[in-house]
Design a protein around this motif. Structure first.
Motif, PDB file in Angstrom:
ATOM      1  N   VAL A 120       0.853  -1.189   0.000  1.00 51.97           N
ATOM      2  CA  VAL A 120       0.000   0.000   0.000  1.00 51.97           C
ATOM      3  C   VAL A 120       0.889   1.239   0.000  1.00 51.97           C
TER       4      VAL A 120
ATOM      5  N   GLU B 217      -1.423  -0.867  -4.204  1.00 55.19           N
ATOM      6  CA  GLU B 217      -2.628  -0.048  -4.104  1.00 55.19           C
ATOM      7  C   GLU B 217      -2.281   1.273  -3.448  1.00 55.19           C
ATOM      8  N   VAL B 218      -2.919   2.338  -3.925  1.00 55.89           N
ATOM      9  CA  VAL B 218      -2.651   3.671  -3.389  1.00 55.89           C
ATOM     10  C   VAL B 218      -3.770   4.048  -2.429  1.00 55.89           C
ATOM     11  N   LEU B 219      -3.383   4.515  -1.268  1.00 52.27           N
ATOM     12  CA  LEU B 219      -4.372   5.011  -0.308  1.00 52.27           C
ATOM     13  C   LEU B 219      -4.181   6.512  -0.167  1.00 52.27           C
ATOM     14  N   THR B 220      -5.253   7.262  -0.414  1.00 54.64           N
ATOM     15  CA  THR B 220      -5.145   8.703  -0.249  1.00 54.64           C
ATOM     16  C   THR B 220      -6.336   9.211   0.545  1.00 54.64           C
TER      17      THR B 220
ATOM     18  N   ILE C 238      -4.897   8.804  -7.427  1.00 55.10           N
ATOM     19  CA  ILE C 238      -4.992   7.351  -7.610  1.00 55.10           C
ATOM     20  C   ILE C 238      -4.939   7.010  -9.102  1.00 55.10           C
TER      21      ILE C 238
ATOM     22  N   ALA D 147       0.258   1.266 -10.781  1.00 54.65           N
ATOM     23  CA  ALA D 147      -0.441   0.774  -9.591  1.00 54.65           C
ATOM     24  C   ALA D 147      -1.678  -0.004 -10.018  1.00 54.65           C
TER      25      ALA D 147
ATOM     26  N   GLY E 202      -6.727   1.630  -6.068  1.00 54.87           N
ATOM     27  CA  GLY E 202      -6.540   2.457  -4.884  1.00 54.87           C
ATOM     28  C   GLY E 202      -7.807   2.695  -4.113  1.00 54.87           C
TER      29      GLY E 202
ATOM     30  N   ILE F 232     -12.495   2.696  -8.415  1.00 52.88           N
ATOM     31  CA  ILE F 232     -11.642   3.233  -7.351  1.00 52.88           C
ATOM     32  C   ILE F 232     -12.466   3.213  -6.069  1.00 52.88           C
TER      33      ILE F 232
END
Ligand SMILES: Cc1cc2nc3c(=O)[nH]c(=O)nc-3n(C[C@H](O)[C@H](O)[C@H](O)COP(=O)(O)OP(=O)(O)OC[C@H]3O[C@@H](n4cnc5c(N)ncnc54)[C@H](O)[C@@H]3O)c2cc1C
Lengths: 292, 343
Positions: free
Chosen positions: A8, A64-67, A77, A85, A88, A231
């Motif tokens: 992540v 995975e991108v967490l924002t 994302i 990636a 996310g 997403i």
């Protein structure tokens, strides 16, 4: 055979504070926030690159991108998906507003628990705050070890990662058991660019709110047909977070006062870089005892 | 109200038995704040081979020195140091805790603040004591720590407070605060920490395999001429000509943060709000745009020359001489011209 990793990346959309200057400053010397473009926080891009490198090292791994941010932070994302990636999560809720680094770290840690990764990669710091606090605070909230200022991943295998760190006054190579949190320095390799094929594949990736806002059935059906375009969007309730630890209430630090920094101009003597100009300047400096 | 009159703690960074400048600067500041608050100043010394360390710390005003001395505790690793600090803080309940905004402090302080659920403000440029009235409730707070720092890319200056949580934690960069031995040294009373009771096995799980520290003692603070390079220098190699110019002029090389971040120069050379503040007779800014965070550290220089190919660069607003040109051609000309004229 190497283990496949669940990675992540923590990424933030930030105002481009580096380009404050000309039109971003108002006549009274205050910041014109509206004039600042929203960008992918630079060191989070370095972090994404490290995550993608890990994926290259351990094929089959996922990134995975967490924002956390307002709905438009989904851009971060998508940008990450264009660079490699897999998807996310956008953590968005009005209740997050006003969070300091501690409340932010709590919120992120709630989402991370749900994602259950082996490695969490964050940028060292965000350019709008420059605190470098969220990485270590997230690690503490999760009870995981942290490796800050990572510059290069030297190896990763079952249960352990070896990382080169760039410190102010040197370098350190450390090993750390998984799961763990690492924060990545600007001195680490730049992020790979967007890939045309991935842009084609993911350009319609959207959060549920974005689809609803568009009110077009086209996107709903597209998303049903191609789940990878989804997403994920989570609210406070989705990550089972305690309201008391979020937003202003959950933030021990309070802003008491804000002052704008005002530029003051004075007249400079303009010189060209010609031999004559430089020569004259150096002679003047010597004559006035500024030099020598 | 939770304003217990407890003490001020300073985490001291120690490398090979030597206390870091930033820690002595924090003790100097801590002493001043402790006198104002009428409380004690306590130093934390965690590491190995610390015999006698209390003398140095007492000279800078430490009343108490907490010593945790063991091979496992040096070089610095986050988890054992954090566990020991949290253990001590839970028992001692400091009102203020200060850390250097260094590779160590910026790694350690957030970990501690998260564990104790106390607020932390990074990179303060000023620390003061003051009162606060909460707008909504009218609740009054006495003697809070005002943590003053640049924010939002340094375009605003924010005063941060932690009204309800203790300790009030802050980090400060090296060179920002004054370093001065206390007028009246502290007692330096040693308290040996039974550190093992605070450690879990997993706290030692991160292992240092290799470590290479540069012995550096750059002192640009004292230089009468500073030749500073920015991102516009283009590379670490091009910085070479700055060293040449500096050595010809009898000065030191400084750098902007963009140049430091790009690896052109080491952090000790960084000038500005979050670096060193300099006041030389002559400051030559080469390929530096002159953002406020940079100029905050050099605008008191007696004379400023900028070399920039952009005539509109903000640095020219504070420069005495603005050379509009390419650093790559101008700097060699300056070296040559000085050599000829100074004979
Ligand atoms: C909280 C915070 C704290 C900060 N603290 C500091 C600090 O302590 N110190 C600091 O310096 N910065 C600090 N910064 C960063 C600061 O905002 C600027 O980003 C930084 O100073 C810019 O560095 P620069 O001028 O080298 O780079 P740039 O802004 O990229 O400027 C490069 C300049 O070089 C010129 N140039 C390019 N090529 C050439 C050439 N061939 N010949 C001549 N000129 C050329 C360009 O015209 C430009 O003006 C801080 C930022 C924040 C957010």
């Amino acid at each position: 055979m190497k283990k496949t990793l669940k990675i992540v990346v923590l990424a933030k959309q930030v105002p481009d504070t580096r380009n404050v200057g000309k039109d971003a400053m108002k006549a009274d010397g205050t910041v014109n926030r509206a004039a600042l473009p929203a960008i992918f926080n630079p060191e989070d891009l370095n972090a994404l690159e490290q995550a993608l490198t890990l994926k290259d090292m351990c094929p089959g791994s996922t990134v995975e991108v967490l924002t956390m941010g307002p709905p438009r932070a989904a851009d971060v994302i998508r940008d990450a998906m264009f660079r490699g990636a897999d998807g996310g999560v956008l953590l968005t809720d009005r209740k997050f507003a006003g969070s300091d680094t501690l409340a932010t770290s709590y919120a992120l840690s709630r989402a991370i628990r749900k994602m259950n990764p082996d490695i969490i990669v964050a940028g060292r710091q965000a350019i709008d705050g420059d605190t470098a606090q969220v990485g270590p605070q997230v690690a503490e909230k999760l009870g995981l070890p942290q490796v800050t200022y990572a510059e290069q991943i030297l190896s990763v295998d079952e249960g352990q990662i070896v990382i080169k760190r760039r410190l102010e006054r040197g370098v350190e190579v450390v090993s750390c058991p998984l799961p763990m949190v690492m924060t990545v320095n600007a001195s680490a390799p730049e992020c790979r660019p967007q890939h045309a094929k991935l842009v084609m594949k993911y350009k319609h990736a959207k959060t549920i709110s974005e689809i609803q806002a568009l009110q077009e059935d086209y996107y709903t059906s597209l998303r049903d047909a191609r789940p990878y375009l989804n997403i994920t969007e989570w609210s406070v309730a989705d990550v089972d977070a305690d309201d008391q630890q979020l937003g202003l209430t959950g933030s021990p630090t309070k802003v008491k006062k804000i002052e704008n920094v005002v530029f003051q101009a004075k007249e400079a003597k303009k010189l060209t870089g010609s031999d004559a100009d430089i020569n004259e300047l150096m002679q003047e400096l010597i004559a006035s005892h500024t030099l020598g | 109200m939770r304003t217990e009159m407890n003490n001020i703690f300073v985490y001291c960074e120690i490398e090979n038995g030597a206390v870091a400048d930033v820690s002595l600067e924090l003790l100097t500041k801590g002493r001043e704040l402790a006198d104002k608050l009428g409380c004690k100043l306590e130093a934390l010394a965690i590491g190995h081979g610390l015999q006698g360390i209390e003398k140095k710390l007492a000279a800078y005003g430490a009343d108490t020195v907490w010593v945790a001395d063991a091979a496992d505790l040096a070089p610095f690793r986050t988890l054992p140091h954090a566990a020991i600090i949290c253990g001590i803080f839970k028992e001692e309940k400091p009102q203020i805790a200060l850390f250097g905004a260094t590779s160590v402090g910026r790694d350690l302080a957030p970990r501690v603040s998260s564990a104790l659920h106390s607020g932390l403000t990074a990179d303060c440029t000023s620390l003061e004591i003051g009162d606060h009235t909460e707008n909504k409730t009218g609740k009054e707070y006495k003697d809070l720590l005002y943590q003053i720092r640049p924010a939002f890319g340094g375009n605003i200056i924010a005063t941060i407070i932690n009204p309800d949580h203790r300790p009030q934690m802050a980090t400060v960069r090296e060179g920002v605060m004054k370093m001065q031995e206390a007028a009246k040294p502290g007692a330096g009373e040693v308290k040996t920490v039974d550190y093992k009771k605070y450690l879990k096995d997993t706290d030692l799980a991160v292992k240092i395999i290799e470590r290479e520290m540069e012995e550096r003692k750059v002192n640009i603070k004292g230089a009468s001429v500073v030749v500073a390079g920015g991102y516009g220098m283009g590379s670490k190699e091009n910085f070479g000509m700055l060293y040449e110019l500096a050595s010809v002029l009898g000065g030191e090389v400084g750098a902007s943060r963009a140049a430091v971040d790009a690896g052109f120069a080491e952090h000790a050379r960084q000038v500005g709000q979050t670096g060193v503040t300099v006041r030389p007779k002559l400051y030559i800014a080469c390929g530096i745009s002159g953002q406020i965070q940079h100029t905050a550290g050099m605008d008191q220089s007696a004379m400023i020359i900028s070399i920039n190919n952009d005539e509109a660069a903000p640095i020219n607003k504070i420069a005495d001489y603005a050379i509009v040109g390419d650093v790559m051609t101008v700097i060699p000309k300056m070296i040559k011209s000085y050599k000829q004229n100074s004979k």
